[in-house]
Design an enzyme around this catalytic site. Structure first.
Site, PDB file in Angstrom:
ATOM      1  N   GLU A 131      47.898  61.105  12.049  1.00 55.22           N
ATOM      2  CA  GLU A 131      48.961  62.106  11.857  1.00 55.22           C
ATOM      3  C   GLU A 131      50.130  61.526  11.065  1.00 55.22           C
ATOM      4  O   GLU A 131      51.061  62.241  10.709  1.00 55.22           O
ATOM      5  CB  GLU A 131      49.426  62.671  13.208  1.00 55.22           C
ATOM      6  CG  GLU A 131      50.040  61.667  14.178  1.00 55.22           C
ATOM      7  CD  GLU A 131      49.016  60.903  15.030  1.00 55.22           C
ATOM      8  OE1 GLU A 131      47.945  60.543  14.501  1.00 55.22           O
ATOM      9  OE2 GLU A 131      49.310  60.641  16.215  1.00 55.22           O
ATOM     10  N   CYS A 191      43.133  45.660   8.644  1.00 60.44           N
ATOM     11  CA  CYS A 191      42.414  45.043   9.762  1.00 60.44           C
ATOM     12  C   CYS A 191      41.679  43.791   9.305  1.00 60.44           C
ATOM     13  O   CYS A 191      41.220  43.018  10.128  1.00 60.44           O
ATOM     14  CB  CYS A 191      41.435  46.024  10.373  1.00 60.44           C
ATOM     15  SG  CYS A 191      40.076  46.391   9.272  1.00 60.44           S
ATOM     16  N   SER A 249      43.293  50.967  16.773  1.00 59.15           N
ATOM     17  CA  SER A 249      43.689  49.775  17.532  1.00 59.15           C
ATOM     18  C   SER A 249      42.734  49.564  18.711  1.00 59.15           C
ATOM     19  O   SER A 249      42.080  50.506  19.180  1.00 59.15           O
ATOM     20  CB  SER A 249      45.120  49.942  18.022  1.00 59.15           C
ATOM     21  OG  SER A 249      45.193  51.083  18.846  1.00 59.15           O
ATOM     22  N   LYS A 262      39.530  63.811  12.227  1.00 56.76           N
ATOM     23  CA  LYS A 262      40.871  63.829  12.828  1.00 56.76           C
ATOM     24  C   LYS A 262      41.596  62.621  12.231  1.00 56.76           C
ATOM     25  O   LYS A 262      41.501  61.509  12.752  1.00 56.76           O
ATOM     26  CB  LYS A 262      40.761  63.726  14.349  1.00 56.76           C
ATOM     27  CG  LYS A 262      41.911  64.323  15.155  1.00 56.76           C
ATOM     28  CD  LYS A 262      43.278  63.774  14.824  1.00 56.76           C
ATOM     29  CE  LYS A 262      43.568  62.406  15.398  1.00 56.76           C
ATOM     30  NZ  LYS A 262      44.795  61.794  14.819  1.00 56.76           N
ATOM     31  N   PHE A 308      46.004  54.946  10.388  1.00 58.08           N
ATOM     32  CA  PHE A 308      46.946  55.230   9.296  1.00 58.08           C
ATOM     33  C   PHE A 308      46.745  54.327   8.090  1.00 58.08           C
ATOM     34  O   PHE A 308      47.183  54.647   6.995  1.00 58.08           O
ATOM     35  CB  PHE A 308      48.397  55.108   9.794  1.00 58.08           C
ATOM     36  CG  PHE A 308      48.884  53.683   9.906  1.00 58.08           C
ATOM     37  CD1 PHE A 308      49.341  53.000   8.775  1.00 58.08           C
ATOM     38  CD2 PHE A 308      48.871  53.007  11.118  1.00 58.08           C
ATOM     39  CE1 PHE A 308      49.767  51.682   8.860  1.00 58.08           C
ATOM     40  CE2 PHE A 308      49.300  51.689  11.209  1.00 58.08           C
ATOM     41  CZ  PHE A 308      49.748  51.031  10.079  1.00 58.08           C
ATOM     42  N   GLU A 318      47.880  41.187  17.947  1.00 58.92           N
ATOM     43  CA  GLU A 318      47.779  41.649  16.563  1.00 58.92           C
ATOM     44  C   GLU A 318      49.178  42.084  16.110  1.00 58.92           C
ATOM     45  O   GLU A 318      49.805  42.924  16.750  1.00 58.92           O
ATOM     46  CB  GLU A 318      46.803  42.828  16.471  1.00 58.92           C
ATOM     47  CG  GLU A 318      46.647  43.339  15.051  1.00 58.92           C
ATOM     48  CD  GLU A 318      45.707  44.533  14.939  1.00 58.92           C
ATOM     49  OE1 GLU A 318      45.730  45.403  15.825  1.00 58.92           O
ATOM     50  OE2 GLU A 318      44.969  44.590  13.934  1.00 58.92           O
TER      51      GLU A 318
HETATM   52  P1  NAD Z   1      45.817  53.846  16.489  1.00 59.99           P
HETATM   53  O1  NAD Z   1      44.827  53.310  17.463  1.00 59.99           O
HETATM   54  O2  NAD Z   1      47.218  54.036  16.951  1.00 59.99           O
HETATM   55  O3  NAD Z   1      45.344  55.296  15.969  1.00 59.99           O
HETATM   56  C1  NAD Z   1      44.041  55.521  15.500  1.00 59.99           C
HETATM   57  C2  NAD Z   1      43.661  56.976  15.762  1.00 59.99           C
HETATM   58  O4  NAD Z   1      43.674  57.226  17.163  1.00 59.99           O
HETATM   59  C3  NAD Z   1      44.643  57.966  15.127  1.00 59.99           C
HETATM   60  O5  NAD Z   1      43.906  59.029  14.564  1.00 59.99           O
HETATM   61  C4  NAD Z   1      45.495  58.419  16.299  1.00 59.99           C
HETATM   62  O6  NAD Z   1      45.948  59.746  16.174  1.00 59.99           O
HETATM   63  C5  NAD Z   1      44.557  58.294  17.485  1.00 59.99           C
HETATM   64  N1  NAD Z   1      45.258  57.946  18.723  1.00 59.99           N
HETATM   65  C6  NAD Z   1      46.404  57.210  18.837  1.00 59.99           C
HETATM   66  N2  NAD Z   1      46.757  57.084  20.130  1.00 59.99           N
HETATM   67  C7  NAD Z   1      45.821  57.745  20.852  1.00 59.99           C
HETATM   68  C8  NAD Z   1      45.634  57.960  22.258  1.00 59.99           C
HETATM   69  N3  NAD Z   1      46.479  57.467  23.169  1.00 59.99           N
HETATM   70  N4  NAD Z   1      44.566  58.670  22.650  1.00 59.99           N
HETATM   71  C9  NAD Z   1      43.700  59.173  21.756  1.00 59.99           C
HETATM   72  N5  NAD Z   1      43.831  58.998  20.415  1.00 59.99           N
HETATM   73  C10 NAD Z   1      44.875  58.291  19.963  1.00 59.99           C
HETATM   74  O7  NAD Z   1      45.737  52.921  15.191  1.00 59.99           O
HETATM   75  P2  NAD Z   1      46.694  52.949  13.910  1.00 59.99           P
HETATM   76  O8  NAD Z   1      48.006  52.394  14.299  1.00 59.99           O
HETATM   77  O9  NAD Z   1      46.613  54.251  13.236  1.00 59.99           O
HETATM   78  O10 NAD Z   1      45.911  51.908  12.969  1.00 59.99           O
HETATM   79  C11 NAD Z   1      46.112  50.529  13.018  1.00 59.99           C
HETATM   80  C12 NAD Z   1      45.080  49.848  13.892  1.00 59.99           C
HETATM   81  O11 NAD Z   1      43.774  50.139  13.415  1.00 59.99           O
HETATM   82  C13 NAD Z   1      45.181  48.330  13.869  1.00 59.99           C
HETATM   83  O12 NAD Z   1      44.981  47.857  15.173  1.00 59.99           O
HETATM   84  C14 NAD Z   1      44.043  47.902  12.951  1.00 59.99           C
HETATM   85  O13 NAD Z   1      43.556  46.597  13.166  1.00 59.99           O
HETATM   86  C15 NAD Z   1      43.032  48.926  13.276  1.00 59.99           C
HETATM   87  N6  NAD Z   1      42.054  49.068  12.212  1.00 59.99           N
HETATM   88  C16 NAD Z   1      40.807  48.570  12.423  1.00 59.99           C
HETATM   89  C17 NAD Z   1      39.862  48.645  11.433  1.00 59.99           C
HETATM   90  C18 NAD Z   1      38.479  48.107  11.655  1.00 59.99           C
HETATM   91  O14 NAD Z   1      37.639  48.422  10.844  1.00 59.99           O
HETATM   92  N7  NAD Z   1      38.222  47.346  12.693  1.00 59.99           N
HETATM   93  C19 NAD Z   1      40.180  49.237  10.199  1.00 59.99           C
HETATM   94  C20 NAD Z   1      41.457  49.749  10.013  1.00 59.99           C
HETATM   95  C21 NAD Z   1      42.385  49.657  11.046  1.00 59.99           C
END
Ligand code: NAD
Length: 494
Positions: free
Chosen positions: A176, A281, A226, A173, A149, A379
């Protein structure tokens, strides 16, 4: 209610699941849209469109591909404000931050315009007598991007620009929670002349991700999110024979040595910790302050924080917006509340703001944190800066290297020798020297170490090109009857 549907073959496609998710304006706390959440049939329909588009797109010559991406570069440039305003509406980040996101995303589109030069292979004439050897890189087929997000425009640009230019077709994808930017960008790609089915957007949750992870026609997945989900995506995707790069969470430390310019270090810590409400991040979440300067540094940070104007992105004076959701805001606040119970010193408590209708918090500053405390070990992903005091450079370095994450880090010092030593021995993928958020430019690659990345290829830049292509080596000889003979030995080059 505004409804956000999928994007396939250059137009909006209604899904069949009947399931939707809520999209909020985080500054007001009100739901503004509903987004369709794909079922398996929806995923299959989108992947089928991308598969059908692949042969013709792959055959499209490099100049024509580059021409489309150059046009896309102009369209994104002309629509910076429109994209940024969608980010402010659904993510909450303030306009200056949203425009910065678009600018950094655009860099990746610019890099991808030059991909014809990056797809050049190698050629060795006369590797053996009358035999030439050359290497080429070919696209993988249908590739998917799954994005978080916090950068709804930039992170997809990290992926799709290179993926498409390498000749793949792409299924995004997006998160959401803030899906509209990806739809806007999809329409820009259509305007740029991208053929039907080359870039598609599939909205959804775990159901959609799980289907992509097992779909036989998806060759590779690029994930950012994450750590627990990154690990899951990496393990499941690779088990199913797919190429996967999965970038995870972070806990970025900024080590401040006694010889650093403390004013500059305090400015950097405040900017990098509270920018985008800490939902980056690459945000600095821990300052490692060497004892002799720790009190002075904490005082300088503390004096700057009250000047940060927290408010909605619609107010031009706002510098820090709300968090993405009520649940996330409350979770972030709980780290601050717990910190005092765990023995840390809460210097500034921003949780009073949690009473607002929108998902706001004020910045918090927590001193004397230690490993073992939740606010240090996990985090937080919010506007909370923690300070851990260390006796020396060595103790600071050890803390960074002992941490489970290894995304970004920074050292603040005037000593070039120590900075070089730090760069040499720190176990982190992206390092800043007096630079608090060292996000690499688009012609390098982005990626952390340890629990911040699963897979061996970093995102975008040269490693992005490698990720979205596979190598082939051709050994060729043209008929020459003078050298032709039967030889059952293993081919040698002499
Ligand atoms: P998230 O892991 O909740 O979601 C990321 C994606 O995975 C979304 O598209 C979501 O729909 C999908 N997803 C969520 N739960 C899922 C599940 N159980 N099974 C399959 N798919 C699932 O992350 P977020 O909250 O959207 O973003 C924040 C996180 O992203 C933080 O931890 C941040 O550090 C990390 N991030 C990392 C980087 C990097 O480059 N390392 C960059 C940006 C964000």
């Amino acid at each position: 209610m505004n409804r956000i549907s999928h994007w396939v073959n250059n137009k909006v496609l209604a899904g069949t699941s009947g399931k939707t998710g809520k999209v909020f304006n985080p500054a007001t706390g009100k739901q503004e849209s509903e987004v369709e959440l794909a079922n398996i049939a929806d995923v299959d329909a989108v992947v089928a469109a991308a598969k059908a588009a692949f042969p013709a797109w792959r055959a499209t010559n490099l100049s024509r591909r580059a021409e489309i991406m150059f046009r896309m570069r102009e369209l994104v440039d002309a629509n910076r404000k429109e994209i940024a305003s969608l980010l402010t509406q659904e993510h909450g980040k303030v306009p200056s931050d949203a425009l910065g996101e678009v600018a950094r995303g655009l860099e990746n589109i610019e890099f991808a315009c030059g991909v014809p030069a990056l797809l050049k292979g190698g050629y060795s004439e006369q590797a053996s007598t009358g035999v030439d050897v050359y290497s080429i890189r070919q696209p993988l087929g249908v590739v998917a991007g799954i994005t978080p997000f916090n950068f709804p425009a930039m992170v997809p640009m990290w992926m799709f620009a290179n993926a498409i230019m390498c000749g793949n077709t792409f299924v995004l994808k997006p998160s959401e929670k803030d899906p509209s930017a990806s739809m806007f960008v999809a329409d820009l790609l259509r305007q740029a002349g991208l053929p039907d089915g080359v870039y598609n957007v599939l909205h959804g949750d775990k159901v959609a991700v799980d289907r992509l992870l097992e779909h036989p026609d998806v060759a590779a997945l690029s994930f950012v999110g994450s750590t627990p989900i990154a690990k899951y995506v990496y393990e499941t995707g690779t088990k199913n024979g797919k190429r996967v790069q999965a970038l995870g969470g972070a806990k970025n430390h900024m080590l401040v040595l006694p010889d650093a310019d403390l004013e500059m270090a305090a400015d950097a810590a405040v900017s990098a910790a509270y920018g985008s409400a800490g939902e980056r991040c690459m945000a600095v979440s821990v300052v490692l302050a060497v004892d002799s300067v720790a009190d002075a540094l904490v005082e300088k940070i503390k004096s700057r924080v009250p000047n940060i104007k927290v408010g909605a992105g619609s107010d031009p004076a706002s510098e820090m917006g709300p968090l993405i959701s009520r649940e996330h805001r409350d979770k972030v606040a709980s780290y601050v509340t717990n910190a005092a119970k765990e023995g840390a010193k809460v210097v500034l408590d921003g949780t009073d703001k949690a009473k607002d209708e929108g998902f706001f918090l004020n910045p918090s500053l927590i001193d004397h944190v230690k490993p073992g405390m939740k606010c240090y070990d996990e985090e937080i992903f919010g506007p909370v800066l923690t300070v851990m005091r260390v006796k020396s450079y060595d103790e600071g370095l050890k803390a960074i290297n002992d941490n489970q994450f290894g995304n970004g880090t920074a050292i603040f010092t005037r000593d070039g020798g120590v900075a070089r030593q730090f760069q040499y021995e720190v176990n982190v993928g992206m390092v800043g020297v007096n630079v608090p958020i060292p996000v690499p430019v688009s012609y390098y690659s982005f990626g952390g170490w340890k629990a911040s990345l699963f897979g061996d290829q970093h995102m975008y830049g040269p490693e992005g090109i490698n990720f979205f292509t596979r190598g082939k080596v051709v050994t060729s000889r043209w008929p020459d009857p003078r050298t032709s003979q039967v030889d059952l030995g293993f081919p040698q080059n002499r």
